[in-house]
Each structure stands twice: as structure tokens, then as C-alpha cells.
Design a protein around this motif. Sequence first.
Motif: not given
Length: 138
Positions: A62-67, A71-72, A113-119
Motif C-alpha cells: 500500500x505504501x509503494x502504491x501510495x507513493x 497519495x498520503x 488503493x487496496x485493490x492496486x496493492x493486492x496486485x
Amino acid sequence: MNKLDKVLYTARAHTTGGREGQSRTDDGRLDVKLTSPGGGGQGTNPEQLFASGYSACFIGAMKAVAGKQKITLPQDLSVDSEVDLGPVGQAYGIAVRMNVSLPGMDKAAARQLVDAAHQVCPYSNATRGNIDVQINVV
């Protein structure tokens, strides 16, 4: 099967005794006594270790995707994970539920965000199509 383009890190552990044993990493940072789930021993079990590892890895994803998406993330984000162990025919299997808490974040944005992190999460990619994984935004 996916092959790694490049090895970034290798974890090494030495385990003896199986579910009633001991496991220690080569650097000594993890040294745990193991006990079967529901057993009377003082140790942890592989399912607890998997739940901890997957949830920590998922937060990293999630941190990687948010970065990348600028996204904060909330400071108090958390993941509560549950790993079930049970029979699958003549063998045994696991199932995972993760409840992701992103306080103050818009629910739709949190879900994206969660869906992207799951990928991108290595644990998600390792388990995809092999076990039941449910990821909820709470």
C-alpha cells in the motif's frame, strides 16, 4: 509460474521439529518456539507467522502504491489479518481474510488503493489462484 527478474533479498531460516519445534533466521533476528494451533505450548505457529508476514507485506505494498500515486496514507493505518487452517479433501489448506483500516480516507479511494496493492504485493501474487483471500476495507 512467475520468475523473478532480479533477487532483491533472500530470507533464510533453519527449522527443526516442525509444528512442535524451533525456527531461527540466519541473522538471529527471529528465533521462535513453535507450537501447533490450539496446542498447550508457549510458541507461535506457522499460520500466525503467515498472518503477520502477509499483513506487513500488504502494508508495504500500500505504501509503494501510495507513493507512486502521490497519495498520503493515514499514520494510523492498520491491517488485521486472519489465516484459517483446515482440510481440503485429503490434504490441508489455508484461507486468508484481511481487514484494512485507512482512517479518514474516502472509502472509494481506499478500495482503489487496496485493490492496486493486492496486485503488487508479493504475498498476494504468491497466493493468487491458490487460496481464498478476502481483503476488506473497514
